[in-house]
Enzyme design. Structure first.
Site, mmCIF file in Angstrom:
data_model
loop_
_atom_site.group_PDB
_atom_site.id
_atom_site.type_symbol
_atom_site.label_atom_id
_atom_site.label_comp_id
_atom_site.label_asym_id
_atom_site.label_seq_id
_atom_site.Cartn_x
_atom_site.Cartn_y
_atom_site.Cartn_z
ATOM 1 N N ASP A 183 -0.415 -6.990 5.739
ATOM 2 C CA ASP A 183 -1.673 -6.276 5.514
ATOM 3 C C ASP A 183 -2.652 -7.261 4.886
ATOM 4 O O ASP A 183 -2.430 -7.755 3.788
ATOM 5 C CB ASP A 183 -1.428 -5.077 4.579
ATOM 6 C CG ASP A 183 -2.671 -4.220 4.381
ATOM 7 O OD1 ASP A 183 -3.789 -4.748 4.437
ATOM 8 O OD2 ASP A 183 -2.500 -3.007 4.145
ATOM 9 N N LYS A 237 -12.734 -1.134 4.779
ATOM 10 C CA LYS A 237 -13.067 -1.745 3.491
ATOM 11 C C LYS A 237 -14.174 -2.791 3.630
ATOM 12 O O LYS A 237 -15.305 -2.472 3.897
ATOM 13 C CB LYS A 237 -11.816 -2.348 2.869
ATOM 14 C CG LYS A 237 -10.601 -1.426 2.845
ATOM 15 C CD LYS A 237 -10.801 -0.156 2.061
ATOM 16 C CE LYS A 237 -9.465 0.525 1.801
ATOM 17 N NZ LYS A 237 -9.521 1.972 1.661
ATOM 18 N N TYR A 250 0.836 -1.193 0.000
ATOM 19 C CA TYR A 250 0.000 0.000 0.000
ATOM 20 C C TYR A 250 0.876 1.251 0.000
ATOM 21 O O TYR A 250 1.778 1.394 0.833
ATOM 22 C CB TYR A 250 -0.872 -0.089 1.249
ATOM 23 C CG TYR A 250 -1.786 1.038 1.580
ATOM 24 C CD1 TYR A 250 -2.710 1.525 0.662
ATOM 25 C CD2 TYR A 250 -1.777 1.591 2.859
ATOM 26 C CE1 TYR A 250 -3.584 2.544 0.999
ATOM 27 C CE2 TYR A 250 -2.657 2.592 3.217
ATOM 28 C CZ TYR A 250 -3.548 3.072 2.279
ATOM 29 O OH TYR A 250 -4.426 4.075 2.634
#
Length: 398
Positions: A187, A212, A115
């Site tokens: 992650d 999310k 990310y």
């Protein structure tokens, strides 16, 4: 009686209904407080003592009351962990994990597919604290091992990776880490405990952006850090409390609401996404489809071995100029332009390929990339929308 995860997700975090509570709501209320009261000084001192021993017991509102505790239990069930810690956002959760487990002078290895904001955290806060990092592709274990330094303490990965959804061989990475006594932090927002469970594959810490798929409605920001090793949990516990992380009880309530339907939402979105992959496979402009659950993805074998499901995320490299790609994205009627995901709505983003220059998995000769999140709309309607937008992009000259 042992129950499946899906059954637990429907029953955990509900308000008690028993002989002491003969009438109760289905949903546990949002319990807001800043101050906790104690019946006596002895109770107050007992709380301090139990907190010092690592128990999850509330002494001040920052930790959260029953609503928070219920959701932390849900996160442990989702991820297969023993303790969960909440943070105000996914990036906060990443910060919590790294600031808890690394010290000045330490070095960490970071997968080059992570990310994007992790790089910013690294470039600013961590480097200022004299924590160094090396980014590398983790597709080859020899390369990974060659980058380990004497002061390396941790390997940080994201699998599948950001933007291109590169599936990593997490068990192989864990084997290298254990050989060198390193921690593995991953992650897991993509899998969110339903489609992928990194702790079961040997990782030490799983970080999830609750924002999310767990939230599922694009109406909250939250992160979670989950672990099962007692020594790691102790480090996380001490540091997260010292750093003052706190989450809103109302946001936690929304997360509990969202997690009830995560399985059915993700399965529906995964099914639609495979149909979208099949559609783009037939388009002349398609150069590569990035979605590990798609049989033609180069990482499909790893996905099939390690994952439990999939979701609505995919990227497509198109043989379009930037001008054509912009027309395609802006011509879509059912897709909003945005770079979040995990909600009920379909989203699209025209990826700046400069962000991919450091990704070994990216073919630098490809002219454009679009990242899409497939929502809960009719997939036939979405495909019809693609068709009309592609026709407009093809008409662009130059």
């Amino acid at each position: 009686m042992a129950h499946s995860l899906l059954t637990k997700l429907s029953h955990l975090g509900t308000a008690p209904c028993d002989e002491f509570h003969p009438r109760a709501p289905v949903a546990l209320p949002s319990m807001r407080t800043s101050t906790v009261r104690f019946n006596s000084i002895d109770d107050l001192h007992d709380t301090y003592k139990r907190q010092a021993a690592g128990e999850r017991i509330v002494g001040y509102g920052r930790m959260g009351m029953d609503t928070h505790a219920a959701f932390e239990q849900i996160m442990c069930e989702l991820e297969g962990g023993s303790r969960a810690f909440l943070a105000p956002s996914g990036l906060n959760a990443i910060s919590m994990a790294l600031l808890s487990l690394l010290s000045a002078g330490d070095h960490m290895l970071i997968a080059d597919c992570v990310y994007g904001p992790v790089r910013q955290l690294d470039d600013t806060v961590l480097r200022r604290m004299n924590i160094s990092s090396t980014y590398c592709s983790m597709r080859d274990m020899a390369t990974l091992e060659a980058n380990i330094q004497p002061n390396t303490k941790l390997i940080y990965v994201e699998s599948p990776g950001s933007l291109l959804f590169e599936m990593l061989d997490l068990p192989a990475i864990v084997t290298v880490a254990k050989k060198h006594n390193l921690l593995v932090v991953t992650d897991n927002t993509w899998g969110s405990g339903i489609a992928y469970r990194p702790l079961d594959l040997g990782a030490d810490v799983s970080v999830v952006a609750v924002t999310k798929y767990i939230g599922g409605h694009s109406d909250l920001l939250m992160g979670a850090v989950v672990a099962k090793d007692e020594a790691v949990i102790k480090q996380l516990d001490i540091n997260q409390y010292a750093l003052g992380f706190s989450t809103s009880a109302d946001d936690v309530w929304l997360a509990i609401r969202g997690v009830r339907t995560i399985d059915v939402r993700m399965k529906r979105q995964a099914e639609s996404t495979l149909k979208v992959c099949e559609f783009f496979e037939q388009q002349a402009e398609t150069l590569q489809i990035y979605h590990p659950a798609y049989a033609k993805d180069v990482n499909h074998a790893l996905w099939k071995r390690d994952a439990l499901g999939s979701n609505g995320m995919l990227s497509v490299a198109l043989n379009f100029t930037k001008a054509q790609t912009k027309v395609f994205v802006e011509a879509l009627e059912l897709f909003s332009i945005g770079y979040s995901w995990g909600g009920y709505e379909s989203l699209i983003d025209m990826v700046n390929t400069d962000f991919l220059k450091n990704h070994a998995y990216w073919n630098q000769n490809y002219p454009s990339l679009v990242r899409m999140h497939i929502g809960l709309e009719s997939v036939e309607d979405l495909i019809a929308d693609y068709e009309q937008a592609l026709a407009k992009a093809r008409a662009v000259v130059g």
